[in-house]
Structure formats: structure tokens, C-alpha cells
Design an enzyme around this catalytic site. Structure first.
Site, PDB file in Angstrom:
ATOM      1  N   ARG A  20       0.826  -1.215   0.000  1.00 51.43           N
ATOM      2  CA  ARG A  20       0.000   0.000   0.000  1.00 51.43           C
ATOM      3  C   ARG A  20       0.858   1.263   0.000  1.00 51.43           C
ATOM      4  O   ARG A  20       0.603   2.193  -0.764  1.00 51.43           O
ATOM      5  CB  ARG A  20      -0.960   0.015   1.192  1.00 51.43           C
ATOM      6  CG  ARG A  20      -2.053  -1.038   1.103  1.00 51.43           C
ATOM      7  CD  ARG A  20      -2.931  -1.014   2.340  1.00 51.43           C
ATOM      8  NE  ARG A  20      -2.113  -1.259   3.523  1.00 51.43           N
ATOM      9  CZ  ARG A  20      -2.402  -0.816   4.741  1.00 51.43           C
ATOM     10  NH1 ARG A  20      -3.488  -0.099   4.967  1.00 51.43           N
ATOM     11  NH2 ARG A  20      -1.611  -1.080   5.759  1.00 51.43           N
ATOM     12  N   ASN A  38      -6.123  -2.517   2.566  1.00 51.88           N
ATOM     13  CA  ASN A  38      -6.076  -3.959   2.777  1.00 51.88           C
ATOM     14  C   ASN A  38      -7.488  -4.500   2.912  1.00 51.88           C
ATOM     15  O   ASN A  38      -8.344  -3.862   3.526  1.00 51.88           O
ATOM     16  CB  ASN A  38      -5.297  -4.302   4.055  1.00 51.88           C
ATOM     17  CG  ASN A  38      -3.798  -4.270   3.865  1.00 51.88           C
ATOM     18  OD1 ASN A  38      -3.300  -4.329   2.758  1.00 51.88           O
ATOM     19  ND2 ASN A  38      -3.075  -4.175   4.964  1.00 51.88           N
TER      20      ASN A  38
END
Length: 91
Positions: A20, A38
Site C-alpha cells: 500500500r 487492505n
């Protein structure tokens, strides 16, 4: 050409490997806006808005990700941009 939106679901070893944060860094370099998140099933969801060329470049990066990632699949869907994002954030 106007901006577009892509929603990508990234499968593989993509959590716990800075996917990320690396995606946010890459998005900022390219000029893409949106977010990385996530999912509870182990995937990473990316929502990105930008020009078709920017999104193509970003999607190509997503197939590799950061060095520790092992990407199995990138499932991308396209749509119209909403313009709701001012930057790229990690959620």
C-alpha cells in the site's frame, strides 16, 4: 481525454510487504489520485483516477509491486472518474 477510474484487486503476497505504501508513492510519482486498502481476505484494493496513460502505467507497476511482494493477479475494472480525490492515501 478525460480522466478515468480503475478499481484493482491485487492477489498474492501483498499484505505486510509495504504494498500500500509503495503504491501510494508510485501513484504520487505518476500523478494518480485515489487510495489503497487492505482487505480481510488478504488482497489489496486500489482505487485510482487519472488519465488513461497514467492508469496504464500504474496498473503495470501493480503487477510487480514492491520488491517483497509476490503478485498473483491484478483484477481491474474501469469506470468514470468522480474527481472525489485530491491525492492518494493509504487506508
Amino acid at each position: 481525454m478525460s480522466n478515468q477510474r480503475q478499481t484493482m484487486l491485487i492477489s498474492g503476497k501483498v499484505q505486510g510487504v509495504y504494498y500500500r505504501a509503495s503504491a501510494a508513492e508510485k501513484a504520487q510519482q505518476i500523478g494518480v489520485t485515489g487510495y489503497a486498502q487492505n482487505l480481510s481476505d488478504g488482497r489489496v484494493k486500489l482505487v485510482a483516477e487519472g488519465s488513461p496513460a497514467q492508469l496504464t502505467s500504474f496498473r503495470q507497476w501493480c503487477h510487480d509491486g514492491p520488491p517483497a511482494a509476490e503478485v498473483d493477479m491484478v483484477n481491474a475494472t474501469e469506470g468514470a472518474a468522480t474527481g472525489e480525490f485530491t491525492g492518494f492515501e493509504v487506508r
